[in-house]
Design an enzyme around this catalytic site. Structure first.
Site, PDB file in Angstrom:
ATOM      1  N   PRO A   1       0.827  -1.208   0.000  1.00 47.89           N
ATOM      2  CA  PRO A   1       0.000   0.000   0.000  1.00 47.89           C
ATOM      3  C   PRO A   1       0.868   1.267   0.000  1.00 47.89           C
ATOM      4  O   PRO A   1       1.958   1.277   0.557  1.00 47.89           O
ATOM      5  CB  PRO A   1      -0.783  -0.092   1.321  1.00 47.89           C
ATOM      6  CG  PRO A   1      -0.775  -1.545   1.662  1.00 47.89           C
ATOM      7  CD  PRO A   1       0.535  -2.071   1.139  1.00 47.89           C
TER       8      PRO A   1
ATOM      9  N   GLY B   1       2.337   4.625   1.128  1.00 47.79           N
ATOM     10  CA  GLY B   1       2.564   5.139   2.469  1.00 47.79           C
ATOM     11  C   GLY B   1       3.209   4.127   3.395  1.00 47.79           C
ATOM     12  O   GLY B   1       3.620   4.481   4.493  1.00 47.79           O
ATOM     13  N   CYS B   2       3.300   2.860   3.007  1.00 55.58           N
ATOM     14  CA  CYS B   2       3.990   1.866   3.849  1.00 55.58           C
ATOM     15  C   CYS B   2       5.482   1.911   3.530  1.00 55.58           C
ATOM     16  O   CYS B   2       5.869   1.937   2.374  1.00 55.58           O
ATOM     17  CB  CYS B   2       3.468   0.454   3.560  1.00 55.58           C
ATOM     18  SG  CYS B   2       1.888   0.097   4.292  1.00 55.58           S
ATOM     19  N   VAL B   3       6.276   1.936   4.579  1.00 53.78           N
ATOM     20  CA  VAL B   3       7.734   1.940   4.380  1.00 53.78           C
ATOM     21  C   VAL B   3       8.289   0.548   4.451  1.00 53.78           C
ATOM     22  O   VAL B   3       7.704  -0.359   4.957  1.00 53.78           O
ATOM     23  CB  VAL B   3       8.435   2.853   5.407  1.00 53.78           C
ATOM     24  CG1 VAL B   3       8.242   4.292   5.047  1.00 53.78           C
ATOM     25  CG2 VAL B   3       7.962   2.564   6.800  1.00 53.78           C
TER      26      VAL B   3
END
Length: 105
Positions: free
Chosen positions: A101, A103-105
């Site tokens: 997704p 925004g996931c690091v």
């Protein structure tokens, strides 16, 4: 492009191991991916989140954030972290066979 083999089927993945073609995913693959992530067995609550992730990806072209998951999936944020302790959105996306997704690091 790297590949991973799940349920005896090679599938293309990105450098982080996320599916690049969600159409290649099957439910038996999810069980294997979950075991590799240290989550087994998958419960009905896990499947609620996994199916929600796939539906949101199909509708929006990206997986939902933890915040959206907590508000819309029927599973609270607290429970999400119990089900997917290493990061709910990222781990659930990987198990659900969708790209990481935004925004996931």
């Amino acid at each position: 492009m790297p590949t991973a083999t799940y349920d005896g089927t090679p599938v293309p993945v990105d450098d982080d191991g996320f599916f690049t073609d969600p159409g290649r995913w099957t439910e038996p693959m999810a069980e294997q991916i979950a075991r590799e992530a240290g989550i087994a067995p998958l419960t009905d609550r896990h499947w609620t989140v996994i199916r929600f992730m796939r539906a949101r990806y199909a509708a929006d072209g990206t997986g939902p954030t933890v915040r959206v998951l907590g508000k819309s999936s029927g599973v609270s944020v607290k429970e999400l972290y119990q089900l997917f302790p290493k990061g709910p959105a990222k781990t659930a996306a990987k198990i659900a066979g969708i790209p990481k997704p935004r925004g996931c690091v």
